[in-house]
Design an enzyme around this catalytic site. Structure first.
Site, PDB file in Angstrom:
ATOM      1  CG  HIS A 144      -1.720   1.195   1.456  1.00  0.00           C
ATOM      2  ND1 HIS A 144      -3.059   1.290   1.139  1.00  0.00           N
ATOM      3  CD2 HIS A 144      -1.385   2.405   1.991  1.00  0.00           C
ATOM      4  CE1 HIS A 144      -3.511   2.485   1.457  1.00  0.00           C
ATOM      5  NE2 HIS A 144      -2.512   3.188   1.986  1.00  0.00           N
ATOM      6  CD  GLU A 145       1.795   3.361   3.684  1.00  0.00           C
ATOM      7  OE1 GLU A 145       1.935   4.444   3.080  1.00  0.00           O
ATOM      8  OE2 GLU A 145       0.811   3.122   4.411  1.00  0.00           O
ATOM      9  CG  HIS A 147       0.350   6.066  -0.632  1.00  0.00           C
ATOM     10  ND1 HIS A 147      -0.803   6.503  -1.244  1.00  0.00           N
ATOM     11  CD2 HIS A 147      -0.044   5.546   0.568  1.00  0.00           C
ATOM     12  CE1 HIS A 147      -1.841   6.263  -0.457  1.00  0.00           C
ATOM     13  NE2 HIS A 147      -1.411   5.676   0.646  1.00  0.00           N
ATOM     14  CD  GLU A 192      -4.883   6.179   2.568  1.00  0.00           C
ATOM     15  OE1 GLU A 192      -4.600   4.972   2.692  1.00  0.00           O
ATOM     16  OE2 GLU A 192      -4.031   7.081   2.615  1.00  0.00           O
TER      17      GLU A 192
END
EC number: 3.4.24.-
Length: 299
Positions: A144-145, A148, A227
């Protein structure tokens, strides 16, 4: 899809930068007019502050954000082999450089990414997330990070953070000057102001009051949208939605963080303060966790 998203985020970066300059200019005009009897002087101060703050945030954003959130950096794999290798593996899959890695001493499970671009990125995790999550779940969170980082969300959020903080600082500066100056402008207007001047004064004060709120709403909207994209990006990298689903469920079922800085709340994978959600969601830093999990289950 990926390259379109990166290009879209780069365009959004330009839009946010434009909004940053416009909002600061408007608030500078208002502060100068209300508190210093010169809108132009306020505008010049605001623009100088904008340039300084943007340069500072772009060049030092990682160190500033990590310091605000009490992060300590890992300098080599031996400092924490398991975490280091998970980040290294996810960076390799995402085809981005290895980011700097930080640990935050906090029992609440959470994580975030920050930086200016993939070449100057950093990832932070709490000790709580390390203690509670399995390797599969950690891969989902780090994926997930890394999404980003890969999609340039970190730059977008760095600019949004600068926008919010700079406007708040400018408003506080103007209010302090007003109180220490004894409200000179207001008294002058009371003595010799006409109706138009009074109306402008009221309008300027409304702008000063609402500008920080507007900046915060922009930052929160950006955070909510990114998100969902990062959740999907994590599944693309790990090919395993169940790992992230399980991680989000554990993160959601936890106590608020103690070490997190309020201005950085939007950066985290989940709201670190567990704030009560508003019915409109306008003031939420993150989308509802149930919605995120439902979307992941439908992939």
């Amino acid at each position: 899809m990926l390259f379109e998203q990166i290009a879209r985020n780069k365009r959004h970066t330009l839009y946010v930068m434009a909004a940053f300059v416009i909002l600061l200019a408007v608030i500078g005009l208002a502060v100068g007019y209300v508190f210093f009897n010169s809108a132009i002087a306020g505008l010049l101060v605001a623009l100088i502050a904008a340039v300084f703050y943007m340069v500072l945030m772009i060049s030092q954003s990682t160190d500033i954000v990590m310091s605000m959130n009490h992060g300590r950096e890992l300098h080599q794999a031996d400092d924490d082999p398991e975490l280091w290798h998970i980040v290294e593996d996810m960076a390799l899959v995402a085809k981005v450089p290895m980011p700097r890695v930080f640990i935050i001493d906090d029992e609440s499970p959470n994580a975030f990414a920050t930086g200016n671009d993939p070449e100057h990125a950093a990832v932070a995790v709490t000790t709580g997330i390390q203690a509670r999550l399995t390797r599969e779940e950690m891969e989902g969170v780090i994926g997930h990070e890394m999404s980003h980082v890969r999609n340039y969300d970190i730059r977008l959020q760095t600019i949004a953070l600068a926008l919010t903080a700079a406007i708040s600082l400018l408003v506080n500066w103007g209010m302090n000057a007003f109180w220490w100056g004894g409200g000179r402008r207001s008294r002058d207007n009371d003595r010799d102001g006409n109706g138009a001047q009074v109306l402008l004064m009221i309008l300027a004060i409304v702008v000063i009051i609402l500008a920080p709120l507007a900046a915060s709403l922009v930052q929160m909207a950006l955070s909510r949208n990114r998100e969902y994209l990062a959740d999907a990006g994590s599944v693309e990298l790990t090919r395993n939605p169940l790992g992230l689903i399980s991680a989000l469920e554990k993160i959601d079922d936890s106590q608020p963080m103690q070490a997190a800085d309020p201005s950085s709340a939007a950066l985290y994978i989940s709201d670190p303060f567990k704030a009560k959600k508003s019915w409109t969601h306008l003031f939420d830093t993150h989308p509802p966790m149930a919605d995120r999990i439902t979307r992941l289950k439908n992939m």
